[in-house]
Design a protein around this motif. Sequence first.
Motif, PDB file in Angstrom:
ATOM      1  N   GLY A 276      26.167  11.497 -36.611  1.00  0.00           N
ATOM      2  CA  GLY A 276      27.515  11.497 -36.059  1.00  0.00           C
ATOM      3  C   GLY A 276      27.835  10.349 -35.129  1.00  0.00           C
ATOM      4  O   GLY A 276      29.005  10.080 -34.848  1.00  0.00           O
ATOM      5  N   LEU A 277      26.833   9.644 -34.659  1.00  0.00           N
ATOM      6  CA  LEU A 277      27.054   8.625 -33.632  1.00  0.00           C
ATOM      7  C   LEU A 277      27.321   7.257 -34.241  1.00  0.00           C
ATOM      8  O   LEU A 277      26.652   6.266 -33.925  1.00  0.00           O
ATOM      9  N   TRP A 278      28.313   7.210 -35.117  1.00  0.00           N
ATOM     10  CA  TRP A 278      28.725   5.925 -35.687  1.00  0.00           C
ATOM     11  C   TRP A 278      29.765   5.239 -34.796  1.00  0.00           C
ATOM     12  O   TRP A 278      29.674   4.053 -34.534  1.00  0.00           O
ATOM     13  N   GLY A 279      30.736   6.012 -34.328  1.00  0.00           N
ATOM     14  CA  GLY A 279      31.849   5.413 -33.618  1.00  0.00           C
ATOM     15  C   GLY A 279      31.683   5.325 -32.118  1.00  0.00           C
ATOM     16  O   GLY A 279      32.344   4.527 -31.467  1.00  0.00           O
ATOM     17  N   ALA A 280      30.790   6.135 -31.550  1.00  0.00           N
ATOM     18  CA  ALA A 280      30.635   6.150 -30.092  1.00  0.00           C
ATOM     19  C   ALA A 280      29.632   5.070 -29.686  1.00  0.00           C
ATOM     20  O   ALA A 280      28.413   5.269 -29.716  1.00  0.00           O
ATOM     21  N   ILE A 281      30.135   3.918 -29.314  1.00  0.00           N
ATOM     22  CA  ILE A 281      29.272   2.790 -28.963  1.00  0.00           C
ATOM     23  C   ILE A 281      28.789   2.959 -27.530  1.00  0.00           C
ATOM     24  O   ILE A 281      29.570   3.218 -26.617  1.00  0.00           O
ATOM     25  N   GLY A 282      27.482   2.799 -27.305  1.00  0.00           N
ATOM     26  CA  GLY A 282      26.934   2.935 -25.960  1.00  0.00           C
ATOM     27  C   GLY A 282      25.464   3.271 -26.003  1.00  0.00           C
ATOM     28  O   GLY A 282      24.833   3.277 -27.070  1.00  0.00           O
ATOM     29  N   THR A 283      24.893   3.542 -24.859  1.00  0.00           N
ATOM     30  CA  THR A 283      23.473   3.852 -24.751  1.00  0.00           C
ATOM     31  C   THR A 283      23.274   5.144 -23.984  1.00  0.00           C
ATOM     32  O   THR A 283      24.152   5.590 -23.235  1.00  0.00           O
ATOM     33  N   GLN A 284      22.089   5.740 -24.183  1.00  0.00           N
ATOM     34  CA  GLN A 284      21.695   6.946 -23.473  1.00  0.00           C
ATOM     35  C   GLN A 284      20.199   6.850 -23.176  1.00  0.00           C
ATOM     36  O   GLN A 284      19.425   6.346 -23.994  1.00  0.00           O
ATOM     37  N   PRO A 285      19.761   7.334 -22.010  1.00  0.00           N
ATOM     38  CA  PRO A 285      18.337   7.240 -21.681  1.00  0.00           C
ATOM     39  C   PRO A 285      17.527   8.360 -22.335  1.00  0.00           C
ATOM     40  O   PRO A 285      17.968   9.512 -22.397  1.00  0.00           O
ATOM     41  N   ILE A 286      16.375   7.999 -22.883  1.00  0.00           N
ATOM     42  CA  ILE A 286      15.391   8.983 -23.327  1.00  0.00           C
ATOM     43  C   ILE A 286      14.022   8.518 -22.860  1.00  0.00           C
ATOM     44  O   ILE A 286      13.837   7.351 -22.491  1.00  0.00           O
ATOM     45  N   SER A 287      13.064   9.402 -22.869  1.00  0.00           N
ATOM     46  CA  SER A 287      11.695   9.049 -22.506  1.00  0.00           C
ATOM     47  C   SER A 287      10.915   8.697 -23.774  1.00  0.00           C
ATOM     48  O   SER A 287      10.691   9.568 -24.621  1.00  0.00           O
ATOM     49  N   PRO A 288      10.489   7.438 -23.945  1.00  0.00           N
ATOM     50  CA  PRO A 288       9.702   7.081 -25.133  1.00  0.00           C
ATOM     51  C   PRO A 288       8.438   7.918 -25.269  1.00  0.00           C
ATOM     52  O   PRO A 288       7.960   8.150 -26.383  1.00  0.00           O
ATOM     53  N   ARG A 289       7.901   8.378 -24.156  1.00  0.00           N
ATOM     54  CA  ARG A 289       6.682   9.180 -24.207  1.00  0.00           C
ATOM     55  C   ARG A 289       6.905  10.461 -25.007  1.00  0.00           C
ATOM     56  O   ARG A 289       5.985  10.950 -25.680  1.00  0.00           O
ATOM     57  N   ASP A 290       8.129  11.010 -24.952  1.00  0.00           N
ATOM     58  CA  ASP A 290       8.415  12.221 -25.720  1.00  0.00           C
ATOM     59  C   ASP A 290       8.190  12.000 -27.214  1.00  0.00           C
ATOM     60  O   ASP A 290       7.751  12.901 -27.932  1.00  0.00           O
ATOM     61  N   LEU A 291       8.495  10.801 -27.677  1.00  0.00           N
ATOM     62  CA  LEU A 291       8.351  10.515 -29.099  1.00  0.00           C
ATOM     63  C   LEU A 291       6.884  10.536 -29.520  1.00  0.00           C
ATOM     64  O   LEU A 291       6.549  11.008 -30.618  1.00  0.00           O
ATOM     65  N   THR A 292       6.022  10.026 -28.655  1.00  0.00           N
ATOM     66  CA  THR A 292       4.603   9.975 -29.010  1.00  0.00           C
ATOM     67  C   THR A 292       3.920  11.316 -28.776  1.00  0.00           C
ATOM     68  O   THR A 292       3.157  11.794 -29.620  1.00  0.00           O
ATOM     69  N   VAL A 293       4.188  11.940 -27.641  1.00  0.00           N
ATOM     70  CA  VAL A 293       3.523  13.204 -27.323  1.00  0.00           C
ATOM     71  C   VAL A 293       3.928  14.292 -28.313  1.00  0.00           C
ATOM     72  O   VAL A 293       3.095  15.114 -28.739  1.00  0.00           O
ATOM     73  N   LYS A 294       5.195  14.289 -28.709  1.00  0.00           N
ATOM     74  CA  LYS A 294       5.683  15.301 -29.653  1.00  0.00           C
ATOM     75  C   LYS A 294       5.555  14.848 -31.115  1.00  0.00           C
ATOM     76  O   LYS A 294       5.857  15.617 -32.026  1.00  0.00           O
ATOM     77  N   ASN A 295       5.125  13.606 -31.321  1.00  0.00           N
ATOM     78  CA  ASN A 295       4.959  13.087 -32.684  1.00  0.00           C
ATOM     79  C   ASN A 295       6.266  13.196 -33.464  1.00  0.00           C
ATOM     80  O   ASN A 295       6.313  13.671 -34.603  1.00  0.00           O
ATOM     81  N   LEU A 296       7.356  12.717 -32.827  1.00  0.00           N
ATOM     82  CA  LEU A 296       8.682  12.864 -33.418  1.00  0.00           C
ATOM     83  C   LEU A 296       9.005  11.732 -34.379  1.00  0.00           C
ATOM     84  O   LEU A 296       8.535  10.599 -34.219  1.00  0.00           O
ATOM     85  N   THR A 297       9.834  12.043 -35.340  1.00  0.00           N
ATOM     86  CA  THR A 297      10.428  11.040 -36.217  1.00  0.00           C
ATOM     87  C   THR A 297      11.926  11.059 -35.980  1.00  0.00           C
ATOM     88  O   THR A 297      12.562  12.117 -36.034  1.00  0.00           O
ATOM     89  N   ILE A 298      12.495   9.881 -35.680  1.00  0.00           N
ATOM     90  CA  ILE A 298      13.937   9.759 -35.478  1.00  0.00           C
ATOM     91  C   ILE A 298      14.482   8.790 -36.511  1.00  0.00           C
ATOM     92  O   ILE A 298      13.948   7.697 -36.702  1.00  0.00           O
ATOM     93  N   GLY A 299      15.517   9.207 -37.195  1.00  0.00           N
ATOM     94  CA  GLY A 299      16.155   8.344 -38.185  1.00  0.00           C
ATOM     95  C   GLY A 299      17.651   8.532 -38.172  1.00  0.00           C
ATOM     96  O   GLY A 299      18.167   9.515 -37.629  1.00  0.00           O
ATOM     97  N   GLY A 300      18.340   7.576 -38.759  1.00  0.00           N
ATOM     98  CA  GLY A 300      19.791   7.668 -38.820  1.00  0.00           C
ATOM     99  C   GLY A 300      20.304   7.195 -40.160  1.00  0.00           C
ATOM    100  O   GLY A 300      19.570   6.581 -40.939  1.00  0.00           O
ATOM    101  N   ALA A 301      21.543   7.485 -40.426  1.00  0.00           N
ATOM    102  CA  ALA A 301      22.141   7.067 -41.689  1.00  0.00           C
ATOM    103  C   ALA A 301      23.653   7.014 -41.543  1.00  0.00           C
ATOM    104  O   ALA A 301      24.246   7.749 -40.761  1.00  0.00           O
ATOM    105  N   ALA A 302      24.245   6.124 -42.300  1.00  0.00           N
ATOM    106  CA  ALA A 302      25.699   6.015 -42.386  1.00  0.00           C
ATOM    107  C   ALA A 302      26.034   5.332 -43.703  1.00  0.00           C
ATOM    108  O   ALA A 302      25.148   4.940 -44.451  1.00  0.00           O
ATOM    109  N   PHE A 303      27.312   5.200 -43.970  1.00  0.00           N
ATOM    110  CA  PHE A 303      27.791   4.500 -45.159  1.00  0.00           C
ATOM    111  C   PHE A 303      27.141   5.036 -46.431  1.00  0.00           C
ATOM    112  O   PHE A 303      26.271   4.408 -47.029  1.00  0.00           O
ATOM    113  N   PRO A 304      27.547   6.232 -46.858  1.00  0.00           N
ATOM    114  CA  PRO A 304      26.958   6.830 -48.056  1.00  0.00           C
ATOM    115  C   PRO A 304      27.079   5.923 -49.276  1.00  0.00           C
ATOM    116  O   PRO A 304      28.042   5.161 -49.426  1.00  0.00           O
ATOM    117  N   ALA A 305      26.095   6.018 -50.147  1.00  0.00           N
ATOM    118  CA  ALA A 305      26.110   5.272 -51.405  1.00  0.00           C
ATOM    119  C   ALA A 305      27.009   5.989 -52.405  1.00  0.00           C
ATOM    120  O   ALA A 305      27.287   7.189 -52.266  1.00  0.00           O
TER     121      ALA A 305
END
Length: 360
Positions: A276-305
């Motif tokens: 959903g975050l195509w039009g809202a331009i800006g930044t938000q803080p997150i803790s990079p450590r959460d990604l490693t400790v929780k073994n998370l995968t983050i991905g995004g997509a837009a512009f359907p084929a």
Amino acid sequence: MRGRATVLVEKNRLETWDLPIADPQAGGILVRTVVGGVCGSDVHIASGEAGEMPFPIILGHEGVGRIDKLGAGVAKDYAGVDVKVGDLVVWSPIPLCGRCYSCSVLQQTPCENTQYFEHANKPNWGSYSDFAWLPSGMSFYRLPDHADPLAVAALGCALPTVLRGFDRCGPIALNDAVVVQGAGPVGLSAVLVAAQMGARCIVVIDKAPARLAAAMKLGATATVSLDLPVEERRRAVYDLTGPGGPDVVVEAAGVLPAFPEGVDLTGPHGRYIVLGLWGAIGTQPISPRDLTVKNLTIGGAAFPAPRNYYHAMHLAVRLQDKVPLADLISHRFSIADAGKALEATRTGIATKAVIDPSIA
């Protein structure tokens, strides 16, 4: 021949123009718009939140229409189905060149030469209009004879976007616990697809009662009110999904604070899919450590084929008699009242708003 169109002249300034309608070019078609969907990204485009646009532009990138004229050489749609004047079609609003690295090697959209908007005075595919002029290279697909065009239009570009997201970031697995942030069209599409894929629970977060009710009808198993404080929302989600938390969280809210909350909500070894975050331009803080400790995968997509539009159309038609898709269209507006349609979408009053050119 002339037709009306909603033109965004500059940021926050809409006008209704009466424009000449051009015949289709070779390989293209001219479509009489039956319904033009109002997308949340249109709100961001009109307000300037999505960045500077090549003004003036005709708004609208979601449409179902009836073929008015066929360009030279056009006898079939982009799936090889025979077409004729009078047939209903849906189109992918991103014309692809077919001759660039993204098109031919990566086979991804958008391509390096994609043109999202045309000047409002030129032949145009914007769907807040009486007619949409589809150039050669803009994929379109004929609706099956028994299709309800409103069922196809109800989720607009949102359903193709969700299919694109699961293509890129992986599908919902059987018995996954899924959380969807936001119950606008993208969120509702995520609910619909997750239910069809066999999710064991689907929890939707939103504040609009009508949208939450719609989510339940499409397959959600529980809802959580956005009016709750963040920590209470998290506690409610984990009570519903179990101590391991969500396997998949889908961001469909379109507001920046949803991002850090989504990262926090996603359970260990889970996936966070940002749609959903195509039009809202800006930044938000997150803790990079959460990604490693929780073994998370983050991905995004837009512009359907184009294939995502094709599959979305057929999914909607297959489900139209089982799921109340057409009923999601809660508000209809004339071309002249496009500003009201955008406001109803921005405030969440509308579950789905559309532009209906038949309204005077």
